[in-house]
Design a protein around this motif. Structure first.
Motif, short mmCIF file in Angstrom:
data_model
loop_
_atom_site.label_atom_id
_atom_site.label_comp_id
_atom_site.label_asym_id
_atom_site.label_seq_id
_atom_site.Cartn_x
_atom_site.Cartn_y
_atom_site.Cartn_z
N VAL A 176 1.59 -1.06 0.50
CA VAL A 176 0.11 -0.13 -0.12
C VAL A 176 1.15 1.34 -0.42
CG1 VAL A 176 -1.58 1.01 1.01
CG2 VAL A 176 -1.23 -1.11 1.10
N VAL A 236 -3.21 2.85 7.43
CA VAL A 236 -2.46 1.54 6.89
C VAL A 236 -1.88 0.82 8.73
CG1 VAL A 236 -0.21 0.23 5.67
CG2 VAL A 236 -1.57 2.35 4.46
N ILE A 252 1.22 -6.49 5.33
CA ILE A 252 1.72 -5.78 4.51
C ILE A 252 2.73 -4.96 4.06
CG2 ILE A 252 0.07 -3.30 4.98
CD1 ILE A 252 -1.68 -4.60 6.42
N LEU A 306 3.98 -1.08 4.04
CA LEU A 306 3.88 0.41 4.07
C LEU A 306 5.05 1.20 3.12
CD1 LEU A 306 2.77 2.39 7.07
CD2 LEU A 306 3.82 3.01 5.55
#
Ligand SMILES: Cc1cc2nc3c(=O)[nH]c(=O)nc-3n(C[C@H](O)[C@H](O)[C@H](O)COP(=O)(O)OP(=O)(O)OC[C@H]3O[C@@H](n4cnc5c(N)ncnc54)[C@H](O)[C@@H]3O)c2cc1C
Length: 458
Positions: free
Chosen positions: A49, A60, A90, A92
């Protein structure tokens, strides 16, 4: 929710929330988006992301907190330990945050942390201004600064963190904090050397120095134990305007080298004198006198000229160890020669950085980087192609480091994935306890753990 329990994420919903700035498995750009500097960290995150501002960074962070998916924070992607990409996690990715606001009057700049050291240096250099980062333009200012920052101005202006005036930090609970000596001073102390343990830095405010030009570049000398010892002595005796990085290696077949030098031991030195040309030439003379240079590209240039673009470099496998040395004598130089000649890797190198100067004048407890009195930083590394050869090259690196080593201690940004004991070596004495305390305050559940981790609990 504990960091180990996970719920899945809906990629379409994520794309809506972040205006499409999301890359997931199966997307055409996925392999490029998950790639980091060291190709050996070939990991497959659930989503990458790219937030557009601090508020989105906080979202996030919240997503990672709520789903329990592992969070990897990426500025420039140069983590030696592969921390900025996570299997199933994830990422970032701060690469959209590249704003730079220069305040010439106050000699400072606010920089978003998606900037690389090279981009920042080039931009402020247009006005004859500088902040010192490291030796490589493609490194992100985020990771480099939070760990300390040792570069070409270390003896003149100190570490990068010694020139950090303030920061904007998104903490684990989603707050966007303005941090400096007055506001959250505990956090400001911790992020100056403590790495990404305490939150996501979205903006950093640096002091700018005037530097119209330098005398610098590469000096290539034939190496033997005497020349190596002499080089380190010359770097220690040089005025503080001069910082030197000596890369000692067996010369690869580079086009600017005479063929008879190929395969011979050389010092590929990067030198930077931050001052006027005449004084620079005087300061450089002792290095040039050590041996007849094989190549001498040291010349007056803008500071940004030190950062040649290296977009296509890919490092596959590397076995590297870093340490501080408290001195360097002929026996140490002979150790360097012996181990480099014994390596069977495609490339083996020993790097010596002579420190001191402005960096050493900062009290050890002023920031979380406490190795202020260590005069030399050394690294040894082997680069090779096949992972299967790793045990042999790891053993070489361990043996070399053990033969060289002074006392314990390591610069956190030069650690690979080496375990908790080595992380503790980065934070000697009371520094560790103080960092643990700040970690408890700002990240009690260790959301930010993909880093050289300082756990909040024993
Ligand atoms: C080729 C090369 C040359 C180098 N030369 C030098 C040098 O001369 N001097 C020097 O001091 N170091 C040097 N380094 C080490 C470098 O400082 C570290 O690898 C640093 O972590 C890289 O920063 P990055 O943002 O590119 O890395 P990333 O991989 O993006 O980040 C590394 C880690 O830092 C943390 N992090 C990054 N950005 C943020 C942020 N904005 N907020 C919170 N946490 C964050 C995260 O924990 C992340 O996992 C070099 C590394 C390489 C590969």
């Amino acid at each position: 929710m504990s960091p180990t329990s996970t719920t899945s994420i809906s990629i379409p919903r994520l794309r809506d929330r972040f205006d499409g700035r999301v890359t997931a498995p199966g997307d055409p750009g996925y392999d490029q988006a998950r790639k980091v500097f060291y190709g050996k960290w070939d990991r497959r995150p659930a989503a990458i992301v790219r937030p557009a501002d601090a508020a989105e960074v906080a979202q996030v962070v919240g997503l990672a907190r709520d789903t329990g998916l592992e969070l990897a924070v990426r500025s420039g992607g140069h983590s030696l330990a592969g921390h900025s990409v996570a299997d199933g996690g994830i990422v970032l990715d701060l690469s959209q945050l590249t704003a730079l606001e220069v305040d010439r009057e106050r000699r400072s700049a606010w920089a978003q942390t998606g900037l690389t050291a090279g981009a920042y240096t080039k931009a402020v250099g247009a006005d004859g201004l500088v902040t010192g980062f490291g030796d490589t333009g493609s490194v992100g200012i985020g990771g480099l600064t939070l760990g300390g920052g040792v570069g070409y101005l270390v003896r003149r202006h100190g570490l990068t963190i010694d020139n950090l005036l303030a920061a904007e930090v998104v903490t684990a609970d989603g707050r966007v904090l303005q941090v400096d000596h007055q506001r959250h001073p505990d956090l400001f102390w911790a992020i100056r050397g403590g790495g990404g343990n305490f939150g996501v830095a979205t903006r950093l405010r640096f002091r700018l120095h005037e530097l119209p030009g330098i005398v610098g570049g590469m000096l290539l000398l034939p190496a033997d134990a005497g020349v190596i010892e002499g080089f380190v002595a010359a770097a220690g005796a040089a005025p503080e305007e001069l910082s030197a990085i000596a890369n000692i290696m067996v010369a690869p077949p580079m086009p600017f080298l005479p063929p008879e030098a190929h395969g011979k031991l050389v010092i590929m030195a990067m030198l930077a004198y931050a001052g006027d040309a005449e004084a620079g030439e005087r300061a450089l003379a002792p290095f040039r006198a050590l041996a007849e240079p094989l190549a001498d590209m040291v010349q007056p240039m803008p500071y940004a000229g030190l950062f040649v673009p290296q977009e296509d470099i890919e490092v596959a496998e590397e076995s590297a160890r870093s340490m501080f040395l408290d001195g360097f004598d002929r026996a140490a130089a002979e150790t360097v020669v012996q181990h480099l000649q014994a390596s069977t890797a495609a490339m083996a190198v020993a790097q010596l950085r002579v420190l001191g100067g402005a960096m050493a004048r900062v009290p050890a407890d002023a920031t979380a980087f406490a190795h202020r009195d260590r005069p030399i930083m050394a690294g040894v590394g082997a680069v090779y192609e096949h992972a299967a050869d790793r045990p042999a090259h790891d053993a070489w690196a361990d043996g070399f480091a053990a033969a060289l080593r002074g006392g314990p201690g390591v610069y956190v940004n030069f650690l690979s994935d080496e375990g908790l004991e080595r992380v503790r070596e980065a934070y000697p004495g009371p520094t560790w306890d103080r960092l643990v305390e700040v970690k408890r305050r700002y990240d009690p559940h260790n959301l930010f753990h993909r880093n050289q981790n300082i756990p909040p609990a024993p």
